[in-house]
Design an enzyme around this catalytic site. Structure first.
Site, mmCIF file in Angstrom:
data_model
loop_
_atom_site.group_PDB
_atom_site.id
_atom_site.type_symbol
_atom_site.label_atom_id
_atom_site.label_comp_id
_atom_site.label_asym_id
_atom_site.label_seq_id
_atom_site.Cartn_x
_atom_site.Cartn_y
_atom_site.Cartn_z
ATOM 1 N N CYS A 1 102.610 -43.154 116.765
ATOM 2 C CA CYS A 1 103.720 -43.861 118.130
ATOM 3 C C CYS A 1 102.635 -43.662 118.949
ATOM 4 O O CYS A 1 102.621 -42.608 119.690
ATOM 5 C CB CYS A 1 104.618 -43.413 117.166
ATOM 6 S SG CYS A 1 105.174 -44.536 115.637
ATOM 7 N N ARG B 1 100.658 -44.945 102.040
ATOM 8 C CA ARG B 1 100.861 -43.938 103.293
ATOM 9 C C ARG B 1 102.023 -43.250 102.610
ATOM 10 O O ARG B 1 103.344 -43.789 102.456
ATOM 11 C CB ARG B 1 101.189 -43.706 104.552
ATOM 12 C CG ARG B 1 101.239 -42.512 104.999
ATOM 13 C CD ARG B 1 100.768 -41.832 106.687
ATOM 14 N NE ARG B 1 99.411 -41.506 106.750
ATOM 15 C CZ ARG B 1 99.179 -41.468 107.989
ATOM 16 N NH1 ARG B 1 99.692 -40.789 109.388
ATOM 17 N NH2 ARG B 1 97.806 -40.872 108.169
ATOM 18 N N TYR C 1 110.920 -41.934 106.631
ATOM 19 C CA TYR C 1 111.081 -42.985 107.397
ATOM 20 C C TYR C 1 111.566 -44.107 105.402
ATOM 21 O O TYR C 1 111.518 -43.732 104.354
ATOM 22 C CB TYR C 1 110.464 -43.684 108.238
ATOM 23 C CG TYR C 1 109.618 -43.202 109.079
ATOM 24 C CD1 TYR C 1 110.882 -43.409 110.335
ATOM 25 C CD2 TYR C 1 108.991 -42.615 109.509
ATOM 26 C CE1 TYR C 1 110.634 -42.099 111.022
ATOM 27 C CE2 TYR C 1 108.795 -41.707 110.319
ATOM 28 C CZ TYR C 1 109.003 -41.475 111.598
ATOM 29 O OH TYR C 1 109.220 -40.753 112.331
ATOM 30 N N ARG D 1 95.604 -36.662 116.185
ATOM 31 C CA ARG D 1 95.641 -35.933 117.769
ATOM 32 C C ARG D 1 94.100 -35.670 118.106
ATOM 33 O O ARG D 1 92.898 -36.000 118.887
ATOM 34 C CB ARG D 1 96.873 -34.642 117.518
ATOM 35 C CG ARG D 1 97.551 -34.799 117.491
ATOM 36 C CD ARG D 1 98.735 -33.356 117.088
ATOM 37 N NE ARG D 1 98.290 -33.411 115.515
ATOM 38 C CZ ARG D 1 98.698 -32.373 114.672
ATOM 39 N NH1 ARG D 1 99.529 -31.381 115.424
ATOM 40 N NH2 ARG D 1 98.686 -32.020 113.658
HETATM 41 C C1 LIG Z 1 101.447 -39.317 118.418
HETATM 42 C C2 LIG Z 1 102.022 -38.703 117.049
HETATM 43 C C3 LIG Z 1 102.194 -39.820 116.717
HETATM 44 C C4 LIG Z 1 102.162 -40.454 115.403
HETATM 45 N N1 LIG Z 1 102.568 -41.628 114.563
HETATM 46 C C5 LIG Z 1 102.798 -42.174 113.488
HETATM 47 C C6 LIG Z 1 103.260 -43.286 113.203
HETATM 48 O O1 LIG Z 1 103.126 -44.125 114.162
HETATM 49 N N2 LIG Z 1 102.998 -43.139 111.372
HETATM 50 C C7 LIG Z 1 102.436 -42.180 110.908
HETATM 51 O O2 LIG Z 1 101.912 -42.609 109.643
HETATM 52 N N3 LIG Z 1 101.932 -41.021 110.935
HETATM 53 C C8 LIG Z 1 101.873 -40.547 112.602
HETATM 54 N N4 LIG Z 1 101.561 -39.723 113.075
HETATM 55 C C9 LIG Z 1 100.521 -38.297 112.272
HETATM 56 C C10 LIG Z 1 99.375 -38.468 112.227
HETATM 57 O O3 LIG Z 1 99.314 -40.031 111.795
HETATM 58 C C11 LIG Z 1 98.881 -37.470 111.366
HETATM 59 O O4 LIG Z 1 98.826 -37.736 109.618
HETATM 60 C C12 LIG Z 1 99.236 -36.269 111.882
HETATM 61 O O5 LIG Z 1 99.265 -36.304 113.344
HETATM 62 C C13 LIG Z 1 98.544 -34.900 111.553
HETATM 63 O O6 LIG Z 1 97.061 -35.640 111.609
HETATM 64 P P1 LIG Z 1 95.944 -34.845 112.986
HETATM 65 O O7 LIG Z 1 96.208 -33.834 112.695
HETATM 66 O O8 LIG Z 1 94.827 -34.793 112.660
HETATM 67 O O9 LIG Z 1 97.081 -35.530 114.107
HETATM 68 C C14 LIG Z 1 101.937 -39.335 114.423
HETATM 69 C C15 LIG Z 1 101.210 -38.266 115.199
HETATM 70 C C16 LIG Z 1 100.828 -38.017 116.378
HETATM 71 C C17 LIG Z 1 100.829 -36.745 116.981
#
Ligand SMILES: Cc1cc2nc3c(=O)[nH]c(=O)nc-3n(C[C@H](O)[C@H](O)[C@H](O)COP(=O)(O)O)c2cc1C
Length: 356
Positions: free
Chosen positions: A25, A230, A182, A326
């Site tokens: 998001c 998911r 959610y 990230r």
């Molecule tokens: C800024 C931000 C927004 C996120 N928005 C969503 C989202 O819209 N839908 C979702 O399923 N996960 C969302 N997540 C989770 C990420 O998709 C991901 O699963 C989580 O950050 C772990 O992965 P990473 O360590 O590679 O960041 C969000 C994470 C971050 C950091």
């Protein structure tokens, strides 16, 4: 050729590599509309070499937004600008995907970066939140209105209508967001779902809401295009949804013709004790992959930050797809860097060739 950069065909779609931009998001939309900002943001990740670029949780209805800045796909007017984004993603050789979402009891907030505050229904921009049961996520959040059977049916149809719009906008994969506490996850987990009708109680009843959504989405989504779901593999709570439930669910998803289960965790309750660290959610994906024996593809996500880490996950047979969040915010060109490290081919944009 590394495993990470070997192409993967899923139905009629071919991912040029196994890296998927995890949905994130941005809270940068107005009335759900994408802008040039989103085109550049998602376009950069596509130019950066990801196999698929998945747009963030995109609200299937206005009341399904987490915050006022969420992307939306609840009206036909949203399609035009989304089409610009999908066209650009395709022009780079990446696959445009979109996560369809409803925030349930976690909706109606003002969120930006690390800041977030709940909005009450009578506040400007706030709205009434709905959920399977009238239980608030936390003391500061709204207590949702318990959904009627009519609400349930309308909301399921809104997922299908959103999928139909996603198709018109040129997306080649949809992901149904059933994780992170959610709406759909609120039905799955026995903590927020205390319903006494056929949508609550047994696991068969709690998963009914999701399965009916899948049926409705499949009625409008072409059979040759992939659908992902998911999930939160565990609530990280003794009395919550757990990994065995997720294995059970994944088998049913495979039976329903779902192509990819994207394995995340948590988000159902605010007080869960989550052990976070490098690849912390991989054991859940790995268990599902081993128990499912290739009945569907398994994606893993969570603190995967290096080419070698991603490659090892795939060569060990712990997952089929690597969702990266990230690290791709820090470096949209991560896939181009990773390909170089793994001595693999990835189409580098011509003008960038001198850099890679
Ligand atoms: C800024 C931000 C927004 C996120 N928005 C969503 C989202 O819209 N839908 C979702 O399923 N996960 C969302 N997540 C989770 C990420 O998709 C991901 O699963 C989580 O950050 C772990 O992965 P990473 O360590 O590679 O960041 C969000 C994470 C971050 C950091």
């Amino acid at each position: 050729m590394s495993k990470l950069f070997s192409p993967l065909a899923v139905k009629s779609v071919t991912f040029r590599n196994r890296i998927i931009t995890s949905p994130m998001c941005m809270y940068m939309a107005e009335d759900g509309f994408t802008s040039d900002w989103h085109l550049v943001h998602y376009g950069s990740r596509a130019m950066g070499g990801a196999g698929a670029v998945m747009l963030e949780a995109t609200a299937i209805r206005a009341d399904g937004r987490i915050g006022v800045g969420d992307l939306g796909i609840w009206k036909d007017e949203h399609i035009e600008m989304l089409t610009k984004i999908t066209s650009f993603i395709k022009s780079t050789g990446s696959v445009p995907a979109i996560q369809l979402a409803h925030a349930g009891r976690k909706g109606s907030t003002w969120t930006s970066g690390r800041e977030s505050r709940p909005l009450m229904p009578d506040e400007e921009n706030g709205w009434e939140v709905i959920a399977p049961s009238a239980i608030a996520f936390s003391p500061t959040m709204q207590t949702p209105r318990e959904m009627t059977l009519e609400d349930i049916e309308e909301l399921q149809q809104a997922f299908a209508d959103a999928a139909a719009r996603a198709l018109k906008a040129g997306f080649e994969m949809v992901e149904i967001h059933s994780a992170h506490g959610y709406m759909i996850n609120e039905f799955l987990s026995p903590i927020p779902n205390k319903r006494t009708d056929h949508y609550g109680g047994s696991i068969e009843n709690r998963t009914r809401f999701l399965f009916e959504i899948i049926d409705k989405v499949k009625a409008v989504w072409p059979s040759e295009l992939p659908i992902a779901v998911r999930i939160s593999a565990t609530d990280w709570m003794e009395d919550g949804w757990n990994i065995d439930d997720s294995v059970w669910l994944s088998k049913k998803l495979a039976g329903k013709g779902i192509d990819i289960v994207d394995v995340s965790s948590g988000g159902t309750v605010p007080n869960a004790k989550i052990t976070v660290g490098s690849g912390y959610q991989l054991p859940f994906a790995s268990k599902i992959k081993r128990e499912l024996k290739n009945q569907l593809l398994v994606g893993t996500v969570g603190m995967i930050t290096s080419a070698h880490q991603a490659e090892t996950i795939l060569t060990n047979g712990d997952a089929d797809l690597i969702f990266i969040g990230r690290e791709l915010l820090r470096n949209p060109y991560f896939p181009l860097d990773a390909a170089k490290q793994l001595r693999s081919e990835v189409p580098v944009p011509k003008p960038y060739e001198l850099a890679f």
